[in-house]
Scaffold this active site. Structure first.
Site, PDB file in Angstrom:
ATOM      1  N   TYR A   1      -3.072  10.654 -33.581  1.00  0.00           N
ATOM      2  CA  TYR A   1      -2.360  11.354 -34.651  1.00  0.00           C
ATOM      3  C   TYR A   1      -0.867  11.312 -34.430  1.00  0.00           C
ATOM      4  O   TYR A   1      -0.392  10.896 -33.366  1.00  0.00           O
ATOM      5  CB  TYR A   1      -2.853  12.807 -34.756  1.00  0.00           C
ATOM      6  CG  TYR A   1      -2.296  13.740 -33.698  1.00  0.00           C
ATOM      7  CD1 TYR A   1      -2.711  13.658 -32.371  1.00  0.00           C
ATOM      8  CD2 TYR A   1      -1.324  14.688 -34.012  1.00  0.00           C
ATOM      9  CE1 TYR A   1      -2.192  14.503 -31.401  1.00  0.00           C
ATOM     10  CE2 TYR A   1      -0.800  15.539 -33.046  1.00  0.00           C
ATOM     11  CZ  TYR A   1      -1.240  15.443 -31.746  1.00  0.00           C
ATOM     12  OH  TYR A   1      -0.711  16.273 -30.788  1.00  0.00           O
TER      13      TYR A   1
ATOM     14  N   GLU B   1       5.293  18.392 -18.666  1.00  0.00           N
ATOM     15  CA  GLU B   1       5.839  18.704 -19.993  1.00  0.00           C
ATOM     16  C   GLU B   1       5.238  20.026 -20.460  1.00  0.00           C
ATOM     17  O   GLU B   1       4.504  20.672 -19.718  1.00  0.00           O
ATOM     18  CB  GLU B   1       5.540  17.562 -20.973  1.00  0.00           C
ATOM     19  CG  GLU B   1       4.059  17.268 -21.141  1.00  0.00           C
ATOM     20  CD  GLU B   1       3.763  16.072 -22.056  1.00  0.00           C
ATOM     21  OE1 GLU B   1       4.610  15.717 -22.894  1.00  0.00           O
ATOM     22  OE2 GLU B   1       2.671  15.505 -21.911  1.00  0.00           O
TER      23      GLU B   1
ATOM     24  N   LYS C   1      -1.193   9.629 -27.914  1.00  0.00           N
ATOM     25  CA  LYS C   1      -1.218  10.838 -28.741  1.00  0.00           C
ATOM     26  C   LYS C   1      -2.605  10.968 -29.373  1.00  0.00           C
ATOM     27  O   LYS C   1      -2.824  10.673 -30.551  1.00  0.00           O
ATOM     28  CB  LYS C   1      -0.097  10.816 -29.792  1.00  0.00           C
ATOM     29  CG  LYS C   1       0.281  12.212 -30.267  1.00  0.00           C
ATOM     30  CD  LYS C   1       1.629  12.242 -30.922  1.00  0.00           C
ATOM     31  CE  LYS C   1       1.969  13.560 -31.585  1.00  0.00           C
ATOM     32  NZ  LYS C   1       1.904  14.741 -30.717  1.00  0.00           N
TER      33      LYS C   1
ATOM     34  N   LEU D   1       3.607  12.611 -22.814  1.00  0.00           N
ATOM     35  CA  LEU D   1       3.776  11.936 -24.096  1.00  0.00           C
ATOM     36  C   LEU D   1       5.250  11.572 -24.220  1.00  0.00           C
ATOM     37  O   LEU D   1       6.124  12.412 -23.981  1.00  0.00           O
ATOM     38  CB  LEU D   1       3.382  12.867 -25.247  1.00  0.00           C
ATOM     39  CG  LEU D   1       3.499  12.168 -26.600  1.00  0.00           C
ATOM     40  CD1 LEU D   1       2.327  11.223 -26.822  1.00  0.00           C
ATOM     41  CD2 LEU D   1       3.603  13.156 -27.739  1.00  0.00           C
TER      42      LEU D   1
HETATM   43  N1  PDD Z   1       3.427  17.664 -30.347  1.00  0.00           N
HETATM   44  N2  PDD Z   1       4.289  16.424 -25.511  1.00  0.00           N
HETATM   45  C1  PDD Z   1       3.143  16.733 -26.138  1.00  0.00           C
HETATM   46  C2  PDD Z   1       1.915  16.938 -25.328  1.00  0.00           C
HETATM   47  C3  PDD Z   1       3.123  16.866 -27.539  1.00  0.00           C
HETATM   48  O1  PDD Z   1       1.977  17.163 -28.180  1.00  0.00           O
HETATM   49  C4  PDD Z   1       4.327  16.695 -28.284  1.00  0.00           C
HETATM   50  C5  PDD Z   1       4.368  16.790 -29.782  1.00  0.00           C
HETATM   51  C6  PDD Z   1       5.505  16.386 -27.575  1.00  0.00           C
HETATM   52  C7  PDD Z   1       6.810  16.145 -28.276  1.00  0.00           C
HETATM   53  O2  PDD Z   1       6.775  14.913 -28.965  1.00  0.00           O
HETATM   54  P1  PDD Z   1       7.680  14.657 -30.252  1.00  0.00           P
HETATM   55  O3  PDD Z   1       9.100  14.808 -29.827  1.00  0.00           O
HETATM   56  O4  PDD Z   1       7.349  13.263 -30.643  1.00  0.00           O
HETATM   57  O5  PDD Z   1       7.280  15.659 -31.291  1.00  0.00           O
HETATM   58  C8  PDD Z   1       5.446  16.238 -26.196  1.00  0.00           C
HETATM   59  C9  PDD Z   1       3.252  17.692 -31.773  1.00  0.00           C
HETATM   60  C10 PDD Z   1       4.439  18.192 -32.500  1.00  0.00           C
HETATM   61  C11 PDD Z   1       1.984  18.454 -32.079  1.00  0.00           C
HETATM   62  O6  PDD Z   1       0.977  18.162 -31.457  1.00  0.00           O
HETATM   63  O7  PDD Z   1       1.981  19.313 -32.968  1.00  0.00           O
END
Ligand code: PDD
Length: 290
Positions: free
Chosen positions: A35, A182, A149, A206
Site C-alpha cells: 500500500y 523508526e 510497505k 521503511l
Molecule cells: N506510514 N515508517 C513506517 C513504518 C510507516 O508506516 C511510515 C508511513 C513511515 C513514513 O513514511 P512516509 O514518509 O513515506 O509517509 C515510516 C503511513 C503514513 C501509514 O501507514 O499510514
C-alpha cells in the site's frame, strides 16, 4: 469530502456502501499486499510520483505484478481528487493478490490483483506539530523486511495501540541488536551536539518519502546527517528528537517514556527543518517548480 465516500475498486468508482470484497480476498486472509499513503495539500498531490515508485518497489519485492502503469494509476488518483475536491486529504492506495480459494501458494496468473484507492480526511495536528508530542519506546517485533510497505501491520498496530493506551502519540521501535529503527508509522530522527542522526535505508526501516525529502532539505541547509542506528541511551540523551511521515509532517518529540527531551520544547534544528518542509509542500501545491 466527508470521510471516504468514493471508492475506486478494480476499475470502478463506487459509493462506499457499494464497494464490497469477497471473504477470500488475499489481503483479508493473508495480508498479502502492499500500500501507499500520499498527501494532498492545498488541493494538489505532493510527491505522488515518489509514492508510486515506492509502490512499484514494494510490489516487486513481494512478487506481485501491478495491474496498471504508473500513468494509469496516477490518472485514478487525479480522478478521485477531481471528483472529491478536498484541499487537504490523504490518498490511500492498496494492491492485494486478488480473490482465490484460501491457499498459501499464489493463485494462477489469471487472478487479477485487487486495487483499492480512496481519499481520506487528513487530520493536521497543529498543536503537536507546533509544541511537540510525547512517545514511548517499544521493542521492534516486526519481520526482517520493514523496507516493504506491506499491509501486514500487526506489530505496528500493537505498538501504536500501546502508545495510545499510555496517552502518547507514537511508539519508537527499538530492535534488539540493531538499535532505534523508526516509529510505528513514522521515521525517527535525533539531534545531539548539532549533528543529526537517522536510521540508514535498510531492511530495518521503511524508506519514508518525507525522510528522503527532509534529508535533501538538511543537506541544502548545510546540516550534516549521519545515517546510522542510534542506541536507546543516545535517544534519551538527545537534544532534540523528531518524527517524519506523510501524515505526521515534521513533528517534534518532547518527551519519551515520561522523561523530557532536551528542555522539553521543540529544538532549533527540528523547527528549521519543519519550516523548510512546510514551505516546500506549500510551494509544490502552488505549482511553482521545485
Ligand atoms: N506510514 N515508517 C513506517 C513504518 C510507516 O508506516 C511510515 C508511513 C513511515 C513514513 O513514511 P512516509 O514518509 O513515506 O509517509 C515510516 C503511513 C503514513 C501509514 O501507514 O499510514
Amino acid at each position: 469530502m466527508v470521510g471516504h465516500l468514493l471508492i475506486y475498486l478494480d476499475g470502478e468508482y463506487l459509493d462506499y456502501s457499494e464497494a464490497r470484497l469477497p471473504v477470500d480476498e488475499r489481503g483479508l486472509q493473508f495480508a498479502d499486499g502492499v500500500y501507499e499513503v500520499a498527501l494532498i495539500w492545498d488541493g494538489q498531490y505532493i510527491d505522488l510520483d515518489r509514492h508510486l515508485q515506492r509502490l512499484e518497489r514494494s510490489a516487486a519485492a513481494v512478487e506481485l505484478t501491478l495491474p496498471f502503469t504508473r500513468s494509469e494509476i496516477r490518472a485514478v488518483a487525479e480522478e478521485l481528487l477531481r471528483r472529491e475536491g478536498p484541499r487537504q486529504a490523504n490518498l490511500y492506495l492498496q494492491v492485494t493478490r486478488g480473490v482465490a480459494p484460501r491457499d498459501h501458494r499464489f493463485p494462477p496468473n489469471v487472478v487479477p490483483p485487487t486495487v483499492i484507492a480512496y481519499l481520506k480526511d487528513a487530520h493536521f495536528d497543529h498543536d503537536g506539530v507546533q509544541n511537540g508530542v510525547a512517545a514511548i519506546t517499544e521493542p521492534d517485533l516486526r519481520w526482517l523486511r520493514c523496507d516493504i510497505k506491506s499491509v501486514a501491520l500487526l506489530p505496528n498496530v500493537l505498538a501504536r495501540q500501546h502508545a495510545a493506551a499510555r496517552g502518547v502519540r507514537e511508539a519508537i521501535l527499538v530492535r534488539a541488536g540493531v538499535g532505534v529503527t523508526e516509529g510505528s508509522a513514522t521515521n525517527l530522527w535525533l539531534v545531539r551536539h548539532g549533528s543529526i542522526v537517522t536510521a540508514p535505508e535498510s531492511n530495518w526501516i521503511l524508506s519514508g518519502i518525507v525522510r528522503g525529502v527532509v534529508m535533501e532539505l538538511a543537506r541544502s541547509e548545510m546540516l550534516p546527517v549521519a545515517e546510522r542506528f542510534a542506541t536507546q541511551e543516545e535517544l534519551m540523551q538527545a537534544d532534540e528528537v523528531f518524527l517524519t511521515g506523510t501524515t505526521t509532517f515534521v513533528t517534534p518529540i518532547v518527551e519519551i517514556d515520561g522523561r523530557p527531551i532536551g528542555d522539553g520544547t521543540p529544538g532549533p534544528v527540528t523547527t528549521r527543518l519543519q519550516e523548510r518542509y512546510m514551505e516546500r509542500i506549500a510551494r509544490l501545491a502552488s505549482h511553482v517548480a521545485d
